[in-house]
Every structure is written in C-alpha cells, then in structure tokens.
Scaffold this active site. Structure first.
Site, PDB file in Angstrom:
ATOM      1  N   ARG A 123       0.826  -1.212   0.000  1.00  0.00           N
ATOM      2  CA  ARG A 123       0.000   0.000   0.000  1.00  0.00           C
ATOM      3  C   ARG A 123       0.864   1.266   0.000  1.00  0.00           C
ATOM      4  O   ARG A 123       1.881   1.337   0.654  1.00  0.00           O
ATOM      5  CB  ARG A 123      -0.900   0.017   1.231  1.00  0.00           C
ATOM      6  CG  ARG A 123      -1.661   1.335   1.370  1.00  0.00           C
ATOM      7  CD  ARG A 123      -2.878   1.186   2.185  1.00  0.00           C
ATOM      8  NE  ARG A 123      -2.604   1.196   3.605  1.00  0.00           N
ATOM      9  CZ  ARG A 123      -3.564   1.161   4.532  1.00  0.00           C
ATOM     10  NH1 ARG A 123      -4.825   1.105   4.158  1.00  0.00           N
ATOM     11  NH2 ARG A 123      -3.257   1.175   5.795  1.00  0.00           N
ATOM     12  N   ARG A 156       3.218   4.277   4.417  1.00  0.00           N
ATOM     13  CA  ARG A 156       2.968   4.714   5.793  1.00  0.00           C
ATOM     14  C   ARG A 156       3.870   3.950   6.758  1.00  0.00           C
ATOM     15  O   ARG A 156       4.070   2.765   6.581  1.00  0.00           O
ATOM     16  CB  ARG A 156       1.501   4.455   6.159  1.00  0.00           C
ATOM     17  CG  ARG A 156       0.577   5.531   5.661  1.00  0.00           C
ATOM     18  CD  ARG A 156      -0.874   5.143   5.719  1.00  0.00           C
ATOM     19  NE  ARG A 156      -1.267   4.471   6.955  1.00  0.00           N
ATOM     20  CZ  ARG A 156      -2.514   4.055   7.201  1.00  0.00           C
ATOM     21  NH1 ARG A 156      -3.459   4.248   6.304  1.00  0.00           N
ATOM     22  NH2 ARG A 156      -2.807   3.458   8.323  1.00  0.00           N
TER      23      ARG A 156
HETATM   24  P1  ADP Z   1      -6.218   1.503   8.689  1.00  0.00           P
HETATM   25  O1  ADP Z   1      -7.695   1.312   8.611  1.00  0.00           O
HETATM   26  O2  ADP Z   1      -5.520   1.019   7.492  1.00  0.00           O
HETATM   27  O3  ADP Z   1      -5.601   1.028   9.975  1.00  0.00           O
HETATM   28  P2  ADP Z   1      -6.536   4.370   9.128  1.00  0.00           P
HETATM   29  O4  ADP Z   1      -5.958   5.354   8.209  1.00  0.00           O
HETATM   30  O5  ADP Z   1      -8.005   4.234   9.205  1.00  0.00           O
HETATM   31  O6  ADP Z   1      -5.859   3.026   8.675  1.00  0.00           O
HETATM   32  O7  ADP Z   1      -5.997   4.617  10.615  1.00  0.00           O
HETATM   33  C1  ADP Z   1      -4.629   4.815  10.887  1.00  0.00           C
HETATM   34  C2  ADP Z   1      -4.401   5.023  12.377  1.00  0.00           C
HETATM   35  O8  ADP Z   1      -5.111   6.200  12.797  1.00  0.00           O
HETATM   36  C3  ADP Z   1      -4.943   3.924  13.285  1.00  0.00           C
HETATM   37  O9  ADP Z   1      -4.011   2.872  13.450  1.00  0.00           O
HETATM   38  C4  ADP Z   1      -5.166   4.703  14.584  1.00  0.00           C
HETATM   39  O10 ADP Z   1      -3.966   4.930  15.270  1.00  0.00           O
HETATM   40  C5  ADP Z   1      -5.664   6.039  14.089  1.00  0.00           C
HETATM   41  N1  ADP Z   1      -7.150   6.091  13.994  1.00  0.00           N
HETATM   42  C6  ADP Z   1      -7.887   6.274  12.856  1.00  0.00           C
HETATM   43  N2  ADP Z   1      -9.197   6.276  13.122  1.00  0.00           N
HETATM   44  C7  ADP Z   1      -9.319   6.078  14.464  1.00  0.00           C
HETATM   45  C8  ADP Z   1     -10.412   5.964  15.356  1.00  0.00           C
HETATM   46  N3  ADP Z   1     -11.692   6.046  14.926  1.00  0.00           N
HETATM   47  N4  ADP Z   1     -10.146   5.768  16.677  1.00  0.00           N
HETATM   48  C9  ADP Z   1      -8.881   5.671  17.126  1.00  0.00           C
HETATM   49  N5  ADP Z   1      -7.803   5.766  16.351  1.00  0.00           N
HETATM   50  C10 ADP Z   1      -8.000   5.968  15.023  1.00  0.00           C
END
Ligand code: ADP
Ligand code: ZN
Length: 210
Positions: A123, A156
């Site tokens: 990714r 990332r």
């Molecule tokens: P993925 O779904 O691929 O893990 P995201 O971009 O959705 O990636 O999230 C990346 C990071 O951002 C998560 O690992 C977390 O640390 C934080 N994060 C995102 N959305 C939330 C949420 N709703 N609550 C808590 N942490 C979040």
C-alpha cells in the site's frame, strides 16, 4: 444517507469509500486521513496522536470523537456521509448515537488476515490528499506521484509488517465487537472483499442499495 464502512486495516474501506462517495455524491470521511493531516500540521490533536499511530495503537476516543464531530457538522456533510475508520470502539459508536446521528447502514468489508498482510505491504498513500494506491493492484499512473493531486505517494510507517500484526490484533479486540453492536440494530451487511477493486465496489453498492 449516513453509512459506516467497517473492516480490518487494509480491507479496502478507504478505496471503496472513495468510489462510493462519488457515486452517491456524499463525502467520505476518514478519521485516519484527518489524523495524519493533524500530525502533519502539528495541531494539538496531531501531537497527541502521532506516537500511537506510528505504533499502530488507537488514538484516544476523546480526540477522535472531537475531530469527527467537527467534521460532520460541516456543510458538505448535510446530506449524508460515509465514515471510513470511525467508529473503531464501542465508546465511539455510543458517542455517535449520543450526537443524534442516524446510521442507515454499516458495511463490513471482510478480507482474511493472510490477504491483509500482502495488501498492506504494497500500500502507498498520497501525502497531499490521502488517496490510497497499491504497487500491484492499484498503481499510480506516474511512479510515486498521486493521480488525483500530483503530490508524492509514500509508504505509511504503520504499514511495516511488525506494526501490521499489532493493528490486526487491535482490530479484533477493539473494533470487531462493533459487528455485534450494529448487527443487533439490524444495520450490518457484510461484503467479501474481492481481488478486483471494481468487483468489491459492485458488491458494496448492492449492499448499500439492497
Ligand atoms: P487503517 O484502517 O488502514 O488502519 P486508518 O488510516 O483508518 O488506517 O488509521 C490509521 C491510524 O489512525 C490507526 O491505526 C489509529 O492509530 C488512528 N485512527 C484512525 N481512526 C481512528 C479511530 N476512529 N479511533 C482511534 N484511532 C484511530
Ligand atoms: Zn493526492
């Protein structure tokens, strides 16, 4: 139409949200993208979130709930939205309910863990607009450059293999219980993620419309 896309990291929520939001004319709201933006801009929320995100841990509920609440109050979200990556804990789902947000459907995109690891290692994400790509399955037209905005496309830090395993464990522990939460309300639909992005998109749209 207010939708939630649920699924393990790398299941394709973000990719599907980008496709479906255009079809439905509502914004896709990714808390992950918003948090990465906050980190980049060095805002207080970003400073509090960075270390946890790099390790693959969840950011505290209060911070994410605050960001989300401000975002859905914006004008473009008046006619609906797709939430990608929120809620991720039962407390966040309860906070949405407490805000009076009516959710129409929760689409779970299911992909087995083995496939997830392969997907995340390839990714890449755009530093500018947050669009996601994959070196094999969804390459950029020009190497390393975002099709949508021309900014640089990078891996990332939390997509490194060691971090991926801990993110999957966090998903099972904290986020998977939301399947029961929404299933009990009769809102959950599960879509099995396909190899082809367009095949998953077709199933996702069917699940939303059906
Ligand atoms: P993925 O779904 O691929 O893990 P995201 O971009 O959705 O990636 O999230 C990346 C990071 O951002 C998560 O690992 C977390 O640390 C934080 N994060 C995102 N959305 C939330 C949420 N709703 N609550 C808590 N942490 C979040
Ligand atoms: Zn971009």
């Amino acid at each position: 139409m207010n939708l939630i896309f649920l699924g393990a990291p790398g299941a394709g929520k973000g990719t599907q949200a980008e496709i479906v939001c255009e079809k439905l004319g509502i914004p896709a709201i990714s808390t992950g993208n918003m948090l990465r933006e906050a980190v980049k801009n060095g805002t207080p929320a970003g400073l509090a979130a960075k270390e946890r995100m790099d390790k693959g841990d969840l950011v505290p509920d209060e911070i994410v709930i605050g960001i989300l609440k401000d975002r859905i109050a914006m004008d473009d979200a008046k006619n609906g939205f797709i939430l990608d990556g929120f809620p991720r804990t039962v407390a966040q789902a309860e906070a949405l309910d407490a805000m009076g947000v009516q959710i129409d459907k929760v689409i779970e995109i299911y992909v087995p863990d083995e496939a997830i690891c392969a997907r995340l290692s390839g990714r890449r994400v755009c530093e500018g607009c947050g669009n996601s790509y994959h070196v094999d399955f969804k390459p950029t037209k020009v190497d390393g450059v975002c099709d949508a905005c021309g900014a640089k496309v990078v891996q990332r830090v939390d997509d490194k293999p060691e971090t991926v395993l801990s993110r999957l464990a966090t998903y099972q522990e904290k986020t998977a219980p939301l399947k029961d939460y929404y299933s009990a309300k009769g809102k959950l639909k599960t879509v099995v993620g396909q190899d082809e992005i367009s095949d998953t998109a077709k199933l996702t749209l069917e699940a939303i419309e059906g």
